[in-house]
Structures are given as C-alpha cells and as structure tokens.
Design a protein around this motif. Structure first.
Motif, PDB file in Angstrom:
ATOM      1  N   ARG A  83       0.780  -1.082  -0.076  1.00 54.58           N
ATOM      2  CA  ARG A  83      -0.085  -0.070  -0.135  1.00 54.58           C
ATOM      3  C   ARG A  83       0.866   1.265  -0.069  1.00 54.58           C
ATOM      4  O   ARG A  83       2.095   1.066   0.383  1.00 54.58           O
ATOM      5  CB  ARG A  83      -0.910  -0.169   1.197  1.00 54.58           C
ATOM      6  N   ALA A  84       0.371   2.403  -0.568  1.00 54.52           N
ATOM      7  CA  ALA A  84       1.088   3.689  -0.352  1.00 54.52           C
ATOM      8  C   ALA A  84       1.168   4.085   1.231  1.00 54.52           C
ATOM      9  O   ALA A  84       2.500   4.488   1.579  1.00 54.52           O
ATOM     10  CB  ALA A  84       0.332   4.613  -1.019  1.00 54.52           C
ATOM     11  N   THR A  85       0.422   4.006   1.870  1.00 51.53           N
ATOM     12  CA  THR A  85       0.393   4.269   3.315  1.00 51.53           C
ATOM     13  C   THR A  85       0.112   3.137   4.349  1.00 51.53           C
ATOM     14  O   THR A  85      -0.933   2.533   4.598  1.00 51.53           O
ATOM     15  CB  THR A  85      -0.597   5.513   3.594  1.00 51.53           C
TER      16      THR A  85
ATOM     17  N   ARG B  71       1.228   3.662  -5.771  1.00 56.35           N
ATOM     18  CA  ARG B  71       0.728   2.601  -6.452  1.00 56.35           C
ATOM     19  C   ARG B  71      -0.482   2.599  -7.280  1.00 56.35           C
ATOM     20  O   ARG B  71      -0.815   2.035  -8.213  1.00 56.35           O
ATOM     21  CB  ARG B  71       0.682   1.255  -5.467  1.00 56.35           C
ATOM     22  N   ASN B  72      -1.329   3.570  -6.687  1.00 60.02           N
ATOM     23  CA  ASN B  72      -2.698   3.914  -7.490  1.00 60.02           C
ATOM     24  C   ASN B  72      -2.857   5.271  -7.830  1.00 60.02           C
ATOM     25  O   ASN B  72      -3.952   5.641  -8.067  1.00 60.02           O
ATOM     26  CB  ASN B  72      -3.978   3.221  -6.646  1.00 60.02           C
TER      27      ASN B  72
ATOM     28  N   HIS C 279     -15.845   5.731  -2.734  1.00 64.64           N
ATOM     29  CA  HIS C 279     -14.336   5.739  -2.385  1.00 64.64           C
ATOM     30  C   HIS C 279     -13.678   4.643  -3.491  1.00 64.64           C
ATOM     31  O   HIS C 279     -13.319   3.619  -2.918  1.00 64.64           O
ATOM     32  CB  HIS C 279     -14.149   5.343  -1.123  1.00 64.64           C
TER      33      HIS C 279
END
Ligand SMILES: NC(=O)C1=CN([C@@H]2O[C@H](COP(=O)(O)OP(=O)(O)OC[C@H]3O[C@@H](n4cnc5c(N)ncnc54)[C@H](O)[C@@H]3O)[C@@H](O)[C@H]2O)C=CC1
Ligand SMILES: O=C(O)C(=O)COP(=O)(O)O
Length: 349
Positions: A80-82, A104-105, A314
């Motif tokens: 994940r990014a975070t 990544r997204n 989301h």
C-alpha cells in the motif's frame, strides 16, 4: 546462494514472481485474496521463520513484529502507499525496514478524477439517470432558444416539467484546472489535463519548482488567488494536521459560481458544512466527490438530494493495475534487499 524464506498475503504478479524465484521460497498466506483479516496468532504462526513478510491490509502489531523478529524476520513489505495497518514505529525501533508502494494507485486515482471531471462537465451520469427517470430527448417542437432548429439537438427535457432541461455542459479544451496538492496523484492529473489542452495551475508549497515545470503547471503561492482563475478545482492533498478541513468557506467564496469542484483525496481535508452550503446555495456549479466524512455515507446525507453533485463510493484507487504496480515496487525492493542493494521505498514517517 541459499533461498530466503518469504511469506506473502499481497498479490505478486507472475512476472515479478519469476524474478524473485531464484532467490526466494515464497509461501502464500492462507488468507491471501480473501477479505478476512488474520489474528495476531495466525500471522505469527504462518510467518514464523520467514526473513521477509509481504502484507497488504493485515494488522501487523508490535507483538507480531517482535515475535517474528525473534524467529528471523528482517524485512516487512506492505503493498500500500500508506502502511497504516503496520506498526511502523515498532518496526523502526526494532531495526526492521518497512518497504511500501507509494503512488501504487496514482494512475488509477488520476484517471478516475479525470473521469469524474468529464462526467460532470459533460453531464454524463446526470443525463443517464435522467433517461431512467423519464426524461427523454426533446421533440423538435420542444426545442427552444436554439438558433438553428434543423440541427440534431441532443437535449433532454423533463416530462413533468416541460420548461426544464439539463444545463449544457462545457468543453475541457481551453479551460483551466487548479490542482491542490501536487503529489503523485496531483502530478498525474496535471499531465492528463495538459494533454487535453487545459491550462494547469497548482498550489502545493512543499513541492520544488521542478515538479511544477515537469507537469506544465503554473505555481501559485496563495490558493485564494488561484481559485477565481479556475473552471475546475481538483483536490489531491494528503491528510495532515494542517490540511484537516483546510478547504473551507473562504475557498468556496473565492471560487467562481460556474466552477466545478472535485475531491478524490480524503473528505477530512474539506470542511463538510462549507461544501454542502457551497453546492446547495449554488456558490459553485457542480461537485464530484469520491470520499466522504463517514463511509459509507449515511442515506440522509444532503448530497443525496442535490442535483449538482456526483458521488462515488471511494472507488478511485481501486483497479487491477494498482495491485500490479504495488507488486512491481515491492518485488523490486525485496530483490534489492536480497542483493544487498539500497532499498528504494522505505517508509520513513
Ligand atoms: N479516493 C481514493 O480511492 C484514493 C485516495 N487517495 C488519497 O489521495 C491523496 C493524495 O495521494 P498521493 O498523491 O498519493 O499523496 P502524496 O503524498 O504523493 O501527495 C500529497 C501532496 O499534498 C501536498 N500537501 C501536503 N500538505 C499540504 C498543504 N498544507 N498545502 C498544500 N499541499 C499540501 C504534499 O506536498 C504532496 O505533494 C491522499 O489523501 C490519499 O489518501 C489515495 C489513493 C486512493
Ligand atoms: O487513500 C485511499 O483511498 C487509498 O486507497 C490509499 O491507498 P493505500 O491503501 O495507502 O495504497
């Protein structure tokens, strides 16, 4: 070279697995590709003895890290990014680097943002839903204020209310977008918009001049000066103590009445009351929102009864490809670890 033991619950793409296989023995964790989160005990039992573990959203607590470290854990990966499901502080204290997948997204969210922008500017969802609720193309006799009635006019008309029709959309070519937060996602949005012939303005005091130049964005030091210039304002801020509810009444007052507002970042950066008021009082023309203050959004939220806001649940970061980019980044850094090369993406906050 002896193969190292790795356990993974994040998806690794076949191309990336192929590169890793000469160096690692990779165990697929049993909860991979399920929505079920493992317990501490399950993680400790399944990952014990592995030198590296690659997670996605699994809750990796201090206890998990400590016990796995005693059994040989030396590297944690998070696709994940975070990596906020991992106790990164504890990992840092135990000297275990956490590699992650920043951006990544970023393509996924940027494309989704532009999709929302096209949708609201071209009235795509609104006219689609209009069709379903009984608004059809107007007959030629119903067409008014059109200079050349011989043209084929794709104009919608409400059966119940014959004088109402959807307001016409706008073209994006030649229009101006103001990007708030020029990080991974904001930069991708800027590039796509510049390619569409839009003028790109941006506000981000933390990015160097080169970032603005590389995406053809004109830098603004003060958002309140930028906002009146914008046909569209798109928000791509990270949440920090400073950005919480940063976009407030003053911002919406500075925007034009015909402006469009898009938020695919986090609801927390927008003051909820101010956005509801801006849309309901038509201080701005349209909104597009992928992120809400409470998720899922309560059914009685005012947005559901407004005809000038596009809402999505989301979804912006969800795509098959964003998982592929995560796999690529994590596999690259795992290989760096094995070959004793510098790690490229270590979480450092
Ligand atoms: N809707 C969705 O599905 C998704 C939403 N996101 C969200 O999108 C947002 C942006 O993500 P990334 O571009 O990857 O993050 P990033 O960290 O690369 O970019 C954030 C930018 O905000 C800027 N910034 C921070 N404080 C600021 C301030 N006070 N004023 C102006 N600029 C400020 C930073 O300098 C940075 O350039 C995040 O909130 C993230 O959680 C990310 C992925 C999916
Ligand atoms: O902010 C969001 O919605 C995200 O999807 C964040 O991406 P991440 O899970 O941190 O890779």
């Amino acid at each position: 070279m002896e193969k190292i033991k790795v356990a993974a619950s994040m998806e690794l793409w076949p191309d990336h697995l192929k590169k890793l296989e000469p160096y690692c023995e990779i165990k697929r964790l049993p909860w991979t590709a399920t929505d079920i989160l493992p317990t501490e005990e399950e993680i400790i039992e399944e990952c014990g003895g592995c030198e590296a573990v690659l997670f996605y959203t699994d809750p990796v607590t201090e206890r998990v890290i400590r016990e796995l470290r005693e059994k040989g854990l030396r590297l944690i990966g998070c696709g994940r990014a975070t990596p906020n499901n991992i106790d990164t502080r504890a990992a840092g204290e135990m000297g275990i680097p956490v590699i992650h997948a920043p951006g990544r997204n970023a393509h996924s969210v940027a494309e989704y943002t532009v999709g929302m922008m096209l949708d609201i500017c071209k009235r795509i969802s609104f006219t689609y839903h209009g069709l379903w609720s009984g608004r059809f193309l107007a007959d030629e006799k119903d067409i008014y204020d059109v200079p050349d009635k011989k043209d084929v006019i794709w104009r919608f008309k409400d059966r119940e209310n014959p004088r109402s029709s959807y307001p016409w959309g706008i073209d994006l070519y030649g229009r101006t977008i103001g990007i708030v937060g020029l990080g991974h996602i904001g930069q991708n949005v800027a590039k796509i918009c510049a390619g569409m012939g839009m003028e790109v303005l941006a506000y981000d005091p933390f990015q160097p001049e080169e970032t603005f130049e590389s995406v053809c964005a004109k830098r603004y030091e003060d958002p309140v000066q930028m906002l009146p210039e914008c046909d569209i304002v798109s928000v791509h801020l990270s949440v920090t103590p400073e950005t919480k509810a940063m976009i407030d009444e003053e911002w919406f007052d500075a925007m034009r009445q015909d402006a469009y507002f898009i938020n695919t970042s986090r609801a927390a950066v927008v003051d909820q009351k101010s956005l509801i008021e801006a849309l309901s009082k038509k201080k701005i023309a349209f909104g597009a929102v992928d992120v809400m203050w409470d998720e899922p959004a309560p059914k009685n939220h005012p947005f559901f009864s407004m005809d000038n806001v596009l809402l999505t649940p989301h979804m912006a970061g969800i795509s098959t490809d964003s998982k592929k980019w995560a796999s690529e980044m994590i596999a690259e850094d795992l290989l760096n670890y094995i070959l004793e090369q510098p790690l490229l993406r270590v979480w450092d906050r």
